[in-house]
Design an enzyme around this catalytic site. Structure first.
Site, PDB file in Angstrom:
ATOM      1  N   ASN A   1      35.663 118.263  26.657  1.00  0.00           N
ATOM      2  CA  ASN A   1      36.807 118.726  26.875  1.00  0.00           C
ATOM      3  C   ASN A   1      37.214 119.138  28.138  1.00  0.00           C
ATOM      4  O   ASN A   1      38.807 118.567  28.265  1.00  0.00           O
ATOM      5  CB  ASN A   1      37.296 120.402  26.220  1.00  0.00           C
ATOM      6  CG  ASN A   1      36.971 120.336  24.484  1.00  0.00           C
ATOM      7  OD1 ASN A   1      36.840 118.764  24.329  1.00  0.00           O
ATOM      8  ND2 ASN A   1      35.897 121.766  24.654  1.00  0.00           N
TER       9      ASN A   1
ATOM     10  N   PRO B   1      26.940 120.281  30.361  1.00  0.00           N
ATOM     11  CA  PRO B   1      27.098 121.445  29.562  1.00  0.00           C
ATOM     12  C   PRO B   1      28.935 120.178  28.342  1.00  0.00           C
ATOM     13  O   PRO B   1      29.372 120.174  28.625  1.00  0.00           O
ATOM     14  CB  PRO B   1      28.597 122.910  28.925  1.00  0.00           C
ATOM     15  CG  PRO B   1      28.559 122.760  30.766  1.00  0.00           C
ATOM     16  CD  PRO B   1      27.813 121.449  31.654  1.00  0.00           C
ATOM     17  N   ILE B   2      28.437 120.455  27.129  1.00  0.00           N
ATOM     18  CA  ILE B   2      28.163 119.432  26.273  1.00  0.00           C
ATOM     19  C   ILE B   2      30.027 119.793  26.340  1.00  0.00           C
ATOM     20  O   ILE B   2      30.807 119.000  26.204  1.00  0.00           O
ATOM     21  CB  ILE B   2      27.449 119.353  24.369  1.00  0.00           C
ATOM     22  CG1 ILE B   2      28.381 118.594  24.160  1.00  0.00           C
ATOM     23  CG2 ILE B   2      28.950 120.795  23.813  1.00  0.00           C
ATOM     24  CD1 ILE B   2      27.059 117.512  24.594  1.00  0.00           C
ATOM     25  N   CYS B   3      30.214 121.682  25.666  1.00  0.00           N
ATOM     26  CA  CYS B   3      31.823 121.208  26.027  1.00  0.00           C
ATOM     27  C   CYS B   3      33.114 120.510  27.368  1.00  0.00           C
ATOM     28  O   CYS B   3      33.750 120.689  27.509  1.00  0.00           O
ATOM     29  CB  CYS B   3      32.543 123.159  25.622  1.00  0.00           C
ATOM     30  SG  CYS B   3      31.784 124.242  27.628  1.00  0.00           S
ATOM     31  N   THR B   4      32.632 121.185  28.569  1.00  0.00           N
ATOM     32  CA  THR B   4      32.962 119.894  29.359  1.00  0.00           C
ATOM     33  C   THR B   4      32.766 118.724  29.124  1.00  0.00           C
ATOM     34  O   THR B   4      34.143 117.907  29.867  1.00  0.00           O
ATOM     35  CB  THR B   4      32.365 120.599  30.390  1.00  0.00           C
ATOM     36  OG1 THR B   4      31.914 121.812  31.067  1.00  0.00           O
ATOM     37  CG2 THR B   4      32.332 120.057  32.259  1.00  0.00           C
TER      38      THR B   4
END
Lengths: 427, 753
Positions: free
Chosen positions: A214, A208-211
């Site tokens: 961030n 996932p791009i947020c992982t």
């Protein structure tokens, strides 16, 4: 020598081993088998076979076919030789690095096995049209790309003309990963096709791009951050070349720095390369097994000397030798060979854009850039640009505005010659 | 793959400290990702002798030269014939004819890899065996293809005579059929690359993990952190709480497990907190006790461990230390430092990772104090890291495989295809020894029968195999040799690197139907009947067999059969006039059609249940303490609700498929859908109180069963007689649920690569 005409290169005894099979039927041989000169003449003077891929499997396939007695072989490959190929692609030498695989492989086979003609094409399978594929009796694939397999599979299924039995081209497909591999026989429109079994593919590991952005935990997250987010930010439009050591070096250093910042261990050059190039471990022995299986099926189909594989052979060599042979079943709602609409249930407030996302991720559909239409209405078209622009506003609209309960949608793709009918239910 | 890629890097880091790896690492990159630098170095130090320069031999060697073995020798005194020149890729067509086959093949093989050393030896193997046996034993591994059986016997004797001698791979092929065997005394594997992951010890948390998890206050967390607590922490905390409320016990019954899972999900503040979903999916770790895996525990019984000398292989000294380690509470293997990925934020994941790493280091240090001989640190690290996957294979002498005619005869009905193919190939060797000329069906059948006890019957599978050998008795087909070349090289690599698991026994190959099967070594447990008969004969426990009942209740003349015919039509009856049910036919109808299956169950299940009830009552009346219900689909039929406990005996999917197919002679597709029609493994684990994995030999199954029965007798106590039938009677049973626990199919995900 039974057939003297074209075989000036055939010496007495050349086919001593193969002829034991071709001169006599066995207990499991089909009645259609024409033992003796008939089958030998077909194999050696008439059969024309296409090999897609001149890599790990391709090199093995070409050698086996040539020794088996196929004399008119064509090979397509768009790649050039890399040093990391040399641990298994045995037709290539260090001096060949950088040369086209198809050309070097063809020359090697012709030099080693007298009287065999191998015609190379250095390019993409998509460059060729139906007329090209129609000239072959059989096609064997040794590819490492799902997309290319789906393309050739759909092309061959579409090519089948019920009026013309010659238009049905058996497709034999092989694949390996480490100590594991599989070979299968596809008779387009008759048996299950590549698309029918798409759900058996391993889900690609997508972070996932947020992982990535961030909360990285793994070295892989840091590498993805470097290649997906940092590269375009720093280098703008400059394309990343995963074969360029300088580019890999930059990614490695960038990822390593981020990993240090987050106290993550394990970013290495090898892992960086593995992640960005999606490297699959590959060894000569597994390729040999799978290529042999493919060629063995090609030989049995071409000669009817023994029953051929029905239709899937799987091999796992990590713990002992475990193989599993089974019939993969045809799917009636297969978008390529099925003909029946596929049922898809979505929430009533699903938008066109959300549907596209569902189609991209669904294990049995996996269409990267789908265009959608319902009857004569275009829901969304990826191309040409004018139509894309015209249909773009539909993306935010609810699907139910265009399609009633149990209504059908036609899905097409720019990369695959197929069209999928979806029957929509709202739940 | 993640794990492997880390391995290779840590191991090759000396080659390239920073930046791009060197040319050799680049060349071998795709294989180093499998066996790492340690495996590569073992390959590079190996010396391989291949007897004959046949097409199969050179195919094997090609796949060993490419990955970079140290040295190979081809021992072959013959000259290239026109026939050789036609089927061997490592000869140059007509221009090789008349030259030494060994020299030509070695020359062309060496072109594949400049770092490999190769030699042609033109002596006759017969002469070398006679005059220079120490030459043969100086290699790492010897491979022989289609060697004359008499010479093969002598070679096998020579290599077997000393356990330090090289292993021998015997390869035989003709036409579409082939087989190969590895002869070795013993083969120890540390890096088996098993797919089984080591325990995270959630049920037995080490102090630092326990303190961290139980002191975490979820109520005081900010919302983002709350959704990022790793599942390990969630489970350790909840399990601790549960145990405190349940007298120190983990969730045991199905209802308790359900309640436990519900308590996990109840912690969610928001629907999208995936860490709690993950915790629920992993909840089974709370009730599957972390112990020493049975495969490893079995190694502790190795007799050698009692009489080690300082010179004994490191493996055994390490094993002794491991045994001592596991003998201490909490009776587990040293902790693995690797933590799988899980939903978490950076901080909490890295913190947890550090806890595991620190503890793993401590336990490794503890392990080292138990070592009595000095072992290189690097080896200790590898051993501890891979302790849950250790293997010790005990091999056999080549000529011992067929030494016992009755063993071979027993295999024929169980695995008819492979036993027949093996027998046919053995008969072909016998014909060759007797110089009987071109083999015929008659001579081969005669030789085959001579290998079996008198009166053994041969099946169609045998005729199929023999027919192919008569057709092509001396054919070394290009595709067969390439296939064998790959398989044998894979096994050779596994033997040399001591990584992954080589076959232990004989691998039979049929390239018409495209299958490979290993077997014919030890007594493979046949499963259900074995377990049932063991329970009855060895432990005197009465068994009420639902499968047997299921047959009895549909015998001709029964009400159930009449209803089946009414529902499915008379075509489900056998055509022989007996009026009996054609079970195979009915089977293939219902297993591909869920609706029909339900219809059948509605007819058969009540009848079987009634039969079982009476069976149990009879046991009770006889005053039995324990009685076993043998129910194939215990969970599916919901009968588990009425039993005291559930013992699951299950087979790994591949073993199960093989057995199912050979027993019923059903097709793979039928067998697969039959497995698919049952509940997947993960779901069923929730219902199980005792688990036995039936993946090994009969002896192993017996040992496991004995341990389970002991525990069950202890746990069950003397509760039974105090219950009053009928309801209490059923509750006081424990049940053997054989065959009802399958891996989710396919267990090894078939991949398309």
């Amino acid at each position: 020598m039974a057939d003297s005409s074209a075989n000036t290169q055939d010496w007495e005894g050349r086919y001593h081993h193969i002829d034991q099979i071709l001169d006599t039927p066995g207990p499991r041989t089909d009645e259609a088998f024409m033992a003796g000169d008939g089958v030998k003449n077909f194999l050696r003077n008439q059969a024309k076979i296409l090999v897609i891929g001149a890599g790990g499997l391709g090199c093995e396939i070409l050698a086996n076919l040539a020794l088996t007695g196929f004399k008119d072989i064509h090979v397509i490959d768009m790649d050039t030789i890399d040093i990391s190929n040399l641990n298994r692609q045995f037709l290539f030498r260090p001096k060949d690095v950088g040369q086209p695989k198809a050309t070097v492989a063809a020359e090697f086979i012709m030099k080693r096995v007298p009287g065999v003609k191998v015609t190379p094409y250095f390019g993409k399978i998509q460059d060729k049209d139906d007329d090209y594929y129609l000239q072959f009796n059989l096609i064997i694939c040794g590819l490492d790309s799902v997309e290319a397999r789906r393309w050739i599979n759909a092309t061959l299924v579409n090519m089948v003309d019920p009026e013309n039995p010659e238009s049905l081209k058996p497709l034999i497909d092989g694949g390996t990963e480490g100590f594991k591999g599989q070979a299968r026989v596809i008779l387009p429109t008759i048996t299950s096709c590549y698309e029918c079994s798409l759900d058996m593919l391993n889900k690609p590991t997508a972070f996932p791009i947020c992982t990535i952005a961030n909360t990285p935990r793994l070295p892989e997250h840091c590498i993805e951050w470097a290649s997906v987010l940092e590269w375009p930010r720093v280098h703008g439009d400059k394309k990343m070349d995963t074969d360029d050591p300088e580019h890999i070096g930059w990614l490695y250093n960038t990822a390593a720095k981020r990993a240090k910042e987050f106290n993550i261990e394990g970013v290495t050059w090898s892992l960086t390369q593995g992640v960005v190039k999606n490297i699959i471990p590959a060894i000569a022995s597994t390729n040999a097994i799978i290529a042999a299986s493919c060629c063995n099926e090609a030989f049995k189909i071409a000669t009817s000397s023994a029953a051929y594989l029905n239709n899937y052979f799987m091999l796992i060599g990590t713990e002992g030798v475990y193989s599993y042979t089974f019939e993969h079943e045809k799917r009636k709602d297969c978008p390529v060979c099925g003909g029946e609409a596929l049922d898809l249930s979505v929430k009533p407030d699903t938008t066109v854009e959300q549907l596209i996302e569902i189609l991209t991720e669904n294990q049995i559909i996996q269409i990267k850039k789908p265009s959608l239409s319902a009857g004569t209405k275009h829901l969304y078209l990826q191309a040409p640009p004018q139509l894309e622009e015209a249909t773009r506003p539909n993306l935010e609209k609810k699907l139910s505005e265009f399609v009633p309960e149990n209504g059908e949608i036609t899905v097409t793709s720019t990369t695959l010659p197929m069209s999928l009918s979806l029957r929509i239910a709202y739940a | 793959m993640k794990e492997d890629s880390k391995d290779i890097e840590s191991a090759t880091v000396s080659v390239s400290v920073e930046g791009q790896p060197d040319n050799k690492t680049r060349r071998y990159d795709r294989q180093l990702r499998l066996w790492a630098a340690s495996g590569q170095s073992a390959l590079e130090n190996s010396r391989i002798l291949v007897i004959s320069g046949s097409a199969t031999s050179t195919s094997i060697l090609k796949n060993l030269v490419l990955p970079g073995i140290g040295h190979f020798t081809i021992l072959d005194h013959t000259k290239v014939t026109p026939e050789d020149a036609g089927n061997n890729f490592f000869l140059e067509g007509p221009s090789s004819i008349g030259k030494s086959r060994a020299e030509e093949a070695v020359r062309l093989l060496l072109e594949l890899n400049e770092s490999v050393d190769g030699r042609a030896d033109q002596r006759d193997i017969a002469e070398v065996l006679e005059n220079d046996p120490s030459y043969i034993t100086s290699f790492t591994l010897v491979i022989a293809h289609n060697l004359h059986p008499t010479l093969l016997g002598r070679l096998s004797n020579l290599l077997w005579s000393d356990s330090l001698n090289p292993s021998l791979i015997v390869v035989n092929s003709a036409g579409f059929l082939a087989e190969f065997t590895i002869q070795f005394h013993e083969h120890a594997i540390i890096e088996s690359h098993t797919e089984t992951a080591p325990s995270l010890r959630i049920d037995k948390p080490f102090p630092a993990l326990y303190d961290y998890a139980t002191n975490l206050d979820f109520t005081k967390m900010d919302p983002t952190d709350h959704g990022h607590v790793p599942y390990v922490i969630v489970l350790v905390q909840l399990l601790d709480k549960w145990k405190k409320e349940h007298g120190g016990n983990p969730p045991k019954t199905y209802d308790e497990k359900k309640a436990f899972k519900a308590s996990i999900l109840a912690m969610k503040h928001k629907i999208d907190e995936e860490n709690f979903d993950e915790a629920e999916a992993q909840a089974y770790r709370c009730w599957s006790e972390t112990t020493v895996p049975s495969q490893i525990a079995k190694l502790f019984d190795e007799p050698k461990l009692a009489s080690l000398t300082p010179d004994s292989p490191h493996f055994f000294h390490l094993l002794v230390a491991l045994k001592k380690f596991a003998a201490q509470p909490p009776h587990v293997l040293p902790l693995s430092s690797s933590l799988p990925d899980m939903k978490a934020n950076t901080e909490s994941y890295i913190h947890l990772q550090k806890l595991y790493k620190k503890r793993a280091e401590e336990e490794k240090a503890e392990f080292k104090t138990l070592l009595q001989e000095s072992v290189p640190d690097e080896l200790v690290d590898t051993f501890v890291k891979n302790a849950h996957g250790l293997r010790l294979l005990k091999g056999k002498k080549w000529s011992d495989f067929d030494a016992n005619p009755s063993v071979l005869a027993e295999k024929l009905p169980i695995n008819p295809r492979e036993a027949s193919a093996h027998l046919a190939l053995a008969a072909l060797r016998a014909v060759i020894v007797k110089h009987q000329g071109k083999p015929t069906t008659e001579t081969l059948t005669e030789e085959a029968l001579a290998l079996l006890p008198s009166g053994t019957e041969l099946s169609d599978d045998f005729s199929n195999a023999v027919g192919e050998l008569v057709r092509a008795p001396t054919a070394d087909l290009p595709n067969t040799s390439a296939f064998l070349g790959g398989l044998v090289a894979q096994e050779a690599i596994k033997m040399i690197t001591k990584q992954y698991e080589p076959i232990n026994g004989c691998c039979v190959i049929d390239l018409i139907d495209s299958w490979t099967v290993i077997g014919l070594t030890g007594g493979i447990a046949t499963g259900k009947s074995t377990v049932s008969s063991l329970l009855q004969s060895k432990y005197n426990i009465p068994v009420v067999d639902a499968d047997l009942l299921a047959r009895e209740v549909v015998e001709p003349g029964t009400p159930a059969l009449r209803r089946i015919v009414k529902t499915f039509g008379s075509e489900v009856l056998l055509t022989d006039g007996s009026g009996a049910l054609d079970r195979k036919k009915l089977g293939s109808i219902i297993f591909n059609d869920e609706k029909k299956r339900k219809q059948l169950n509605a007819i058969v299940h009540p009848a079987v249940r009634w039969g079982m009830f009476w069976g149990v009552v009879k046991c009770w009346l006889r005053g039995e303490r324990i009685c076993v219900l043998d129910v194939p689909l215990l969970i599916e039929s919901k009968l588990w609700r009425y039993v005291w406990g559930v013992l699951l005996v299950y087979l790994p999917q591949e073993t199960q498929l093989q057995r199912l197919m050979s027993r019923d002679k059903s097709s793979e597709q039928d067998a697969m859908s039959r497995i698919n029609s049952q509940l997947p493994l993960q779901q069923k684990l929730d219902y199980a109180d005792y688990v036995i994995q039936n993946d090994g030999t009969l002896e192993e199954l017996e040992a496991k069963l004995s341990r389970s029965v002991e525990r069950i007798r202890r746990d069950a106590g003397w509760t039974w007689p105090s219950w009053v039938p009928p309801i209490g009677l059923l509750s006081a049973l424990w049940v053997l649920a054989y065959r009802n626990l399958w891996f989710q199919v396919p267990v090894k995900q078939p991949k398309m690569f």
